[in-house]
Structures are given as C-alpha cells and as structure tokens.
Write an enzyme that holds these catalytic residues in place. Structure first.
Site, PDB file in Angstrom:
ATOM      1  N   HIS A 239      -8.777  -2.230   6.186  1.00  0.00           N
ATOM      2  CA  HIS A 239      -9.309  -0.964   5.676  1.00  0.00           C
ATOM      3  C   HIS A 239     -10.746  -0.752   6.126  1.00  0.00           C
ATOM      4  O   HIS A 239     -11.442  -1.679   6.552  1.00  0.00           O
ATOM      5  CB  HIS A 239      -9.232  -0.921   4.141  1.00  0.00           C
ATOM      6  CG  HIS A 239     -10.136  -1.886   3.437  1.00  0.00           C
ATOM      7  ND1 HIS A 239     -11.456  -1.614   3.151  1.00  0.00           N
ATOM      8  CD2 HIS A 239      -9.889  -3.135   2.947  1.00  0.00           C
ATOM      9  CE1 HIS A 239     -11.996  -2.639   2.512  1.00  0.00           C
ATOM     10  NE2 HIS A 239     -11.065  -3.583   2.381  1.00  0.00           N
ATOM     11  N   CYS A 256      -9.762  -9.241   2.687  1.00  0.00           N
ATOM     12  CA  CYS A 256      -9.297  -8.133   3.512  1.00  0.00           C
ATOM     13  C   CYS A 256      -9.916  -8.187   4.912  1.00  0.00           C
ATOM     14  O   CYS A 256     -10.879  -8.903   5.157  1.00  0.00           O
ATOM     15  CB  CYS A 256      -9.654  -6.802   2.862  1.00  0.00           C
ATOM     16  SG  CYS A 256      -8.636  -6.395   1.434  1.00  0.00           S
TER      17      CYS A 256
END
Length: 282
Positions: A239, A256
């Site tokens: 992301h 992430c």
C-alpha cells in the site's frame, strides 16, 4: 507596504514505525477647510440674528493615510505556505541536518520545528517562521540545492528478477534492492521503491496471491490510513505510505510493503485483481 474498502483482514493492519506605508496625498482633488469660517450670506433685510443661531464649526480634514500605523514586514515563509521556495528551504535545512525528510514544498509542523532549531543555532527569535534575517543566514551557510535534493528520485534499480517472476502477471518484490516491479511475462512494466517491516514485525517472504483490495483502507489495529491496499498474507499488504514518502528509509512498517510513489501504486492497484501473484524474495 505589501504584507507580504472497507474489509477487515483478521482485524490486522499496518502502520509506520520509527527505526532508528503610508504616503502623503499629492494634493490632486484634495479639499482643505479654510482657516477661518466664511461669513454667513446676507438676507434681504440684513444679517440673521446671531442670538438665535450659531455658525457651524468647520471640521478640518486630515488625510486618512496619516492615521494609519505603519505595519511591520511579515515573514517570508510561515506554516501553511507551499511552493518551490518552501521546497528550497527544506532542502537547505536538510543540508545542515535539521530536516530529516524528503522536501515536500509544504510548510507544516516538521518544517516549523526545523526552522526553530536553525533559529536557535543563530541566536535568533525562535518563531518557527522564516524572517529575512533567518533566510539570509540559511542561504549563506548552505549551497543551492540540486534537482536531486529538491526532488529525490523514487525509483531504485530493480536488478535481476526472481525466476518466479518470469511467467504471467506478477508483483515481484525484492528485499535486497528495496524495489517492487510489476512484471508481465518477464517484462518490467513499472517499478517503485518499497520498504518493509522492522526487525520485530518483519514482512513475510515467499509466493502469495492477492486476497482482496481496499482503495481507502484504514488499519483496524492502528487506525492509520493504508491507501490502495492490496492484501497478500493475512494483514500484510502492499500500500501507499505517506510516512515513507516523507521520511524515506528512516522508518519502517509493521509488516506491510510500503510504497512511496502514490501515482505508481494507484496504477498498480487498478492493474491487479484478486489472485494476482505476489513474490517477495530476500
């Protein structure tokens, strides 16, 4: 003077962590009161009775500008300012080790703090705004920032692709080069810089597939924004990270894969779908 989607992934998510004038009138059209009042006009039968009326007093007029108090010169830059000059300010402060982020061109809290630190060094009032004296001192102690300093590159060399990335459509991520490549049948379509989880929250390695995507995702654990989230393993996702865009590799995620180029990750988001292959190699 001029003043100057919303889907929960096992209730898991990621967030970034820290690793380490007035002027006189010219007289044109000006009206001035006489120094003495003009006598009243005479009637047919002589002057009016003075005991029943009194002549009005003249009201001397004073140029309006004379009542204006001079205003002090405003700061050259202050919180809320944006533009090339602010970007130059940030790059010059970075040369002195006072601004630890990539220049953004937006004057906010981090820039204000950096300016105060410089003012403290110089013995200047720590206003957090850039007054002419502070700007002059900063320019005298730094050099003109290069284009790379003003606009840091956001794409590292991809290097050799992992063999698992050579067939089909693959999000190919390398921890060695800190890059993500969007690969179609062995051809790199786009590439972007990425960063990973810290020592205590590492990003998983291996071959995965996208489980779901969420354009405006917000972490259910940390309540932080995860735009263009593409989940591949539990709560770990690829992301966009505003923190990465600002601080670079001085920070890390909670597992992430952070991307700092918003336009590129947005394009990747629209090009992929559930089931798209993800390869993360060391």
């Amino acid at each position: 003077m001029a003043a100057v989607l919303v889907v929960a992934a096992l209730a898991v998510g990621c967030r970034p962590v820290t690793v380490s004038g007035a002027t006189a009138p010219d007289g044109k059209g000006a009206r001035y009161a006489p120094t003495t009042p003009a006598p009243p006009p005479l009637g047919r039968h002589g002057p009016p009775a003075s005991r029943h009326s009194a002549p009005s007093r003249p009201h001397p007029t004073t140029p309006r500008a004379a009542h204006r108090a001079p205003r002090a010169a405003g700061p050259l830059m202050a919180p809320g300012a944006q533009g090339a000059r602010v970007r130059e300010l940030q790059a010059r402060l970075a040369q002195l080790g006072l601004f630890g982020r990539s220049p953004t061109g937006s004057y906010a809290a981090v820039t204000t703090s950096a300016v105060r630190a410089f003012q403290r060094r110089q013995g200047l009032p720590r206003t957090g705004t850039v007054q002419p004296a502070a700007w002059l001192a900063l320019r005298s102690q730094t050099r003109r920032p290069s284009h790379a300093e003003l606009y840091p590159p956001t794409t590292r060399p991809v290097g050799a692709l992992d063999p698992r990335c050579m067939r089909g459509r693959v999000i190919c991520i390398s921890k060695r080069t800190h890059t993500l490549a969007w690969v179609i049948d062995g051809r790199v379509v786009s590439a972007m810089d990425v960063r990973f989880g810290s020592q205590y929250t590492p990003t998983r390695e291996g071959t995965f597939a996208l489980t779901f995507k969420s354009r405006h995702h917000v972490s259910t654990l940390y309540h932080t924004a995860m735009p263009y989230a593409m989940f591949f393993s539990g709560g770990q996702a690829v992301h966009y990270s505003a923190d990465f865009a600002a601080r670079g590799y001085r920070g890390a995620s909670h597992g992430c894969v952070n991307v700092r180029d918003k336009k590129k990750v947005a394009a990747l988001f629209h090009a992929t779908h559930q089931g798209t292959k993800v390869v993360i190699s060391r």
